[in-house]
Design a protein around this motif. Structure first.
Motif, PDB file in Angstrom:
ATOM      1  N   LEU A   9       2.079 -31.169 -46.961  1.00  0.00           N
ATOM      2  CA  LEU A   9       2.844 -29.925 -46.901  1.00  0.00           C
ATOM      3  C   LEU A   9       1.940 -28.744 -46.573  1.00  0.00           C
ATOM      4  CD1 LEU A   9       5.231 -30.395 -49.965  1.00  0.00           C
ATOM      5  CD2 LEU A   9       5.870 -30.346 -47.543  1.00  0.00           C
ATOM      6  N   GLY A  10       0.792 -28.679 -47.218  1.00  0.00           N
ATOM      7  CA  GLY A  10      -0.138 -27.582 -46.985  1.00  0.00           C
ATOM      8  C   GLY A  10      -0.702 -27.570 -45.578  1.00  0.00           C
ATOM      9  N   LEU A  11      -0.855 -28.751 -45.000  1.00  0.00           N
ATOM     10  CA  LEU A  11      -1.385 -28.864 -43.638  1.00  0.00           C
ATOM     11  C   LEU A  11      -0.289 -28.803 -42.579  1.00  0.00           C
ATOM     12  CD1 LEU A  11      -3.945 -31.736 -44.309  1.00  0.00           C
ATOM     13  CD2 LEU A  11      -4.493 -29.342 -43.818  1.00  0.00           C
ATOM     14  N   HIS A  12       0.958 -28.804 -43.023  1.00  0.00           N
ATOM     15  CA  HIS A  12       2.105 -28.810 -42.106  1.00  0.00           C
ATOM     16  C   HIS A  12       2.053 -30.009 -41.166  1.00  0.00           C
ATOM     17  CE1 HIS A  12       3.017 -24.817 -43.578  1.00  0.00           C
ATOM     18  NE2 HIS A  12       1.783 -24.466 -43.297  1.00  0.00           N
ATOM     19  N   MET A  13       1.768 -31.187 -41.761  1.00  0.00           N
ATOM     20  CA  MET A  13       1.666 -32.424 -40.985  1.00  0.00           C
ATOM     21  C   MET A  13       2.500 -33.508 -41.636  1.00  0.00           C
ATOM     22  SD  MET A  13      -2.348 -32.905 -40.093  1.00  0.00           S
ATOM     23  CE  MET A  13      -3.266 -31.749 -39.116  1.00  0.00           C
ATOM     24  N   ASN A  14       3.008 -34.397 -40.797  1.00  0.00           N
ATOM     25  CA  ASN A  14       3.617 -35.608 -41.332  1.00  0.00           C
ATOM     26  C   ASN A  14       2.526 -36.677 -41.404  1.00  0.00           C
ATOM     27  OD1 ASN A  14       3.360 -36.849 -38.756  1.00  0.00           O
ATOM     28  ND2 ASN A  14       5.346 -36.049 -38.126  1.00  0.00           N
ATOM     29  N   THR A  15       2.862 -37.849 -41.908  1.00  0.00           N
ATOM     30  CA  THR A  15       1.835 -38.878 -42.102  1.00  0.00           C
ATOM     31  C   THR A  15       1.210 -39.334 -40.781  1.00  0.00           C
ATOM     32  OG1 THR A  15       3.560 -40.564 -42.190  1.00  0.00           O
ATOM     33  CG2 THR A  15       2.747 -39.739 -44.288  1.00  0.00           C
ATOM     34  N   LYS A  16       1.990 -39.440 -39.715  1.00  0.00           N
ATOM     35  CA  LYS A  16       1.443 -39.869 -38.431  1.00  0.00           C
ATOM     36  C   LYS A  16       0.477 -38.832 -37.872  1.00  0.00           C
ATOM     37  CE  LYS A  16       2.457 -41.222 -33.683  1.00  0.00           C
ATOM     38  NZ  LYS A  16       1.101 -40.888 -33.350  1.00  0.00           N
ATOM     39  N   ASP A  17       0.868 -37.554 -37.914  1.00  0.00           N
ATOM     40  CA  ASP A  17      -0.012 -36.494 -37.416  1.00  0.00           C
ATOM     41  C   ASP A  17      -1.316 -36.441 -38.217  1.00  0.00           C
ATOM     42  OD1 ASP A  17       1.861 -35.805 -35.505  1.00  0.00           O
ATOM     43  OD2 ASP A  17       2.680 -34.138 -36.682  1.00  0.00           O
ATOM     44  N   PHE A  18      -1.201 -36.615 -39.542  1.00  0.00           N
ATOM     45  CA  PHE A  18      -2.384 -36.592 -40.397  1.00  0.00           C
ATOM     46  C   PHE A  18      -3.291 -37.782 -40.090  1.00  0.00           C
ATOM     47  CE2 PHE A  18      -4.367 -37.053 -44.760  1.00  0.00           C
ATOM     48  CZ  PHE A  18      -5.206 -35.964 -44.632  1.00  0.00           C
ATOM     49  N   ALA A  19      -2.703 -38.960 -39.906  1.00  0.00           N
ATOM     50  CA  ALA A  19      -3.487 -40.153 -39.562  1.00  0.00           C
ATOM     51  C   ALA A  19      -4.195 -39.961 -38.226  1.00  0.00           C
ATOM     52  CB  ALA A  19      -2.590 -41.384 -39.532  1.00  0.00           C
ATOM     53  N   ASP A  20      -3.495 -39.408 -37.235  1.00  0.00           N
ATOM     54  CA  ASP A  20      -4.097 -39.148 -35.926  1.00  0.00           C
ATOM     55  C   ASP A  20      -5.252 -38.147 -36.040  1.00  0.00           C
ATOM     56  OD1 ASP A  20      -2.291 -40.885 -34.753  1.00  0.00           O
ATOM     57  OD2 ASP A  20      -0.991 -39.278 -33.994  1.00  0.00           O
ATOM     58  N   TYR A  21      -5.048 -37.118 -36.841  1.00  0.00           N
ATOM     59  CA  TYR A  21      -6.080 -36.105 -37.064  1.00  0.00           C
ATOM     60  C   TYR A  21      -7.324 -36.734 -37.702  1.00  0.00           C
ATOM     61  CZ  TYR A  21      -8.502 -32.138 -39.136  1.00  0.00           C
ATOM     62  OH  TYR A  21      -9.464 -31.232 -39.523  1.00  0.00           O
ATOM     63  N   LEU A  22      -7.126 -37.526 -38.757  1.00  0.00           N
ATOM     64  CA  LEU A  22      -8.253 -38.162 -39.437  1.00  0.00           C
ATOM     65  C   LEU A  22      -8.993 -39.120 -38.505  1.00  0.00           C
ATOM     66  CD1 LEU A  22      -6.835 -38.937 -42.991  1.00  0.00           C
ATOM     67  CD2 LEU A  22      -8.462 -37.161 -42.335  1.00  0.00           C
ATOM     68  N   LYS A  23      -8.247 -39.863 -37.698  1.00  0.00           N
ATOM     69  CA  LYS A  23      -8.857 -40.806 -36.767  1.00  0.00           C
ATOM     70  C   LYS A  23      -9.723 -40.067 -35.743  1.00  0.00           C
ATOM     71  CE  LYS A  23      -7.416 -44.574 -33.705  1.00  0.00           C
ATOM     72  NZ  LYS A  23      -6.239 -45.319 -33.226  1.00  0.00           N
ATOM     73  N   LYS A  24      -9.206 -38.963 -35.209  1.00  0.00           N
ATOM     74  CA  LYS A  24      -9.963 -38.178 -34.235  1.00  0.00           C
ATOM     75  C   LYS A  24     -11.223 -37.604 -34.869  1.00  0.00           C
ATOM     76  CE  LYS A  24      -8.865 -33.932 -32.712  1.00  0.00           C
ATOM     77  NZ  LYS A  24      -8.156 -32.844 -32.035  1.00  0.00           N
ATOM     78  N   GLN A  25     -11.093 -37.043 -36.071  1.00  0.00           N
ATOM     79  CA  GLN A  25     -12.251 -36.470 -36.756  1.00  0.00           C
ATOM     80  C   GLN A  25     -13.285 -37.541 -37.085  1.00  0.00           C
ATOM     81  OE1 GLN A  25     -12.770 -33.142 -36.985  1.00  0.00           O
ATOM     82  NE2 GLN A  25     -10.889 -33.114 -35.792  1.00  0.00           N
ATOM     83  N   ALA A  26     -12.827 -38.713 -37.501  1.00  0.00           N
ATOM     84  CA  ALA A  26     -13.751 -39.807 -37.810  1.00  0.00           C
ATOM     85  C   ALA A  26     -14.494 -40.244 -36.557  1.00  0.00           C
ATOM     86  CB  ALA A  26     -12.987 -40.986 -38.418  1.00  0.00           C
ATOM     87  N   ALA A  27     -13.794 -40.381 -35.441  1.00  0.00           N
ATOM     88  CA  ALA A  27     -14.428 -40.797 -34.189  1.00  0.00           C
ATOM     89  C   ALA A  27     -15.494 -39.790 -33.772  1.00  0.00           C
ATOM     90  CB  ALA A  27     -13.379 -40.961 -33.095  1.00  0.00           C
ATOM     91  N   ILE A  28     -15.165 -38.514 -33.847  1.00  0.00           N
ATOM     92  CA  ILE A  28     -16.118 -37.465 -33.459  1.00  0.00           C
ATOM     93  C   ILE A  28     -17.338 -37.488 -34.376  1.00  0.00           C
ATOM     94  CG2 ILE A  28     -16.480 -34.961 -33.383  1.00  0.00           C
ATOM     95  CD1 ILE A  28     -13.515 -34.773 -32.380  1.00  0.00           C
ATOM     96  N   ASN A  29     -17.120 -37.576 -35.674  1.00  0.00           N
ATOM     97  CA  ASN A  29     -18.244 -37.556 -36.610  1.00  0.00           C
ATOM     98  C   ASN A  29     -19.101 -38.811 -36.510  1.00  0.00           C
ATOM     99  OD1 ASN A  29     -18.168 -34.984 -37.924  1.00  0.00           O
ATOM    100  ND2 ASN A  29     -16.228 -35.620 -38.794  1.00  0.00           N
ATOM    101  N   LEU A  30     -18.490 -39.960 -36.308  1.00  0.00           N
ATOM    102  CA  LEU A  30     -19.271 -41.188 -36.137  1.00  0.00           C
ATOM    103  C   LEU A  30     -20.093 -41.120 -34.845  1.00  0.00           C
ATOM    104  CD1 LEU A  30     -16.652 -43.781 -37.390  1.00  0.00           C
ATOM    105  CD2 LEU A  30     -18.846 -43.234 -38.473  1.00  0.00           C
ATOM    106  N   PHE A  31     -19.542 -40.502 -33.808  1.00  0.00           N
ATOM    107  CA  PHE A  31     -20.290 -40.292 -32.567  1.00  0.00           C
ATOM    108  C   PHE A  31     -21.462 -39.342 -32.811  1.00  0.00           C
ATOM    109  CE2 PHE A  31     -20.920 -37.543 -28.810  1.00  0.00           C
ATOM    110  CZ  PHE A  31     -21.428 -38.496 -27.940  1.00  0.00           C
ATOM    111  N   LYS A  32     -21.202 -38.236 -33.520  1.00  0.00           N
ATOM    112  CA  LYS A  32     -22.261 -37.265 -33.820  1.00  0.00           C
ATOM    113  C   LYS A  32     -23.408 -37.917 -34.592  1.00  0.00           C
ATOM    114  CE  LYS A  32     -19.954 -32.785 -34.327  1.00  0.00           C
ATOM    115  NZ  LYS A  32     -19.492 -31.836 -35.352  1.00  0.00           N
TER     116      LYS A  32
END
Length: 84
Positions: free
Chosen positions: A15-38
């Motif tokens: 609710l605080g992020l204004h995301m549903n579960t799919k959007d949140f999962a996509d966001y976490l996946k993108k952030q994880a990919a970027i950080n693992l690359f870094k």
């Protein structure tokens, strides 16, 4: 073979992020990919494939997130100039 990872999150977070579960999962996946690359744990090609995007699109995302795409070392300079 793909694996699934389950992460618990509080409804208040979504609710605080204004995301549903799919959007949140996509966001976490993108952030994880970027950080693992870094961190040097994923190549740009593997990260792009995981996100189902072109490698150039991933490199753009990583650069915008502050990733260093090329190191400016003497070894890098020698390797790059050897290609000329």
């Amino acid at each position: 073979m793909q694996q699934t990872v389950t992460i618990e999150c509080l409804p208040e977070m979504l609710l605080g992020l204004h995301m549903n579960t799919k959007d949140f999962a996509d966001y976490l996946k993108k952030q994880a990919a970027i950080n693992l690359f870094k961190e040097g744990k994923l190549s740009s090609g593997t990260a792009a494939a995981w996100l189902s995007i072109e490698r150039l699109a991933f490199l753009r995302l990583a650069f915008e997130a502050g990733a260093t795409l090329l190191e400016d070392t003497a070894d890098d300079f020698t390797r790059e100039t050897a290609l000329l």
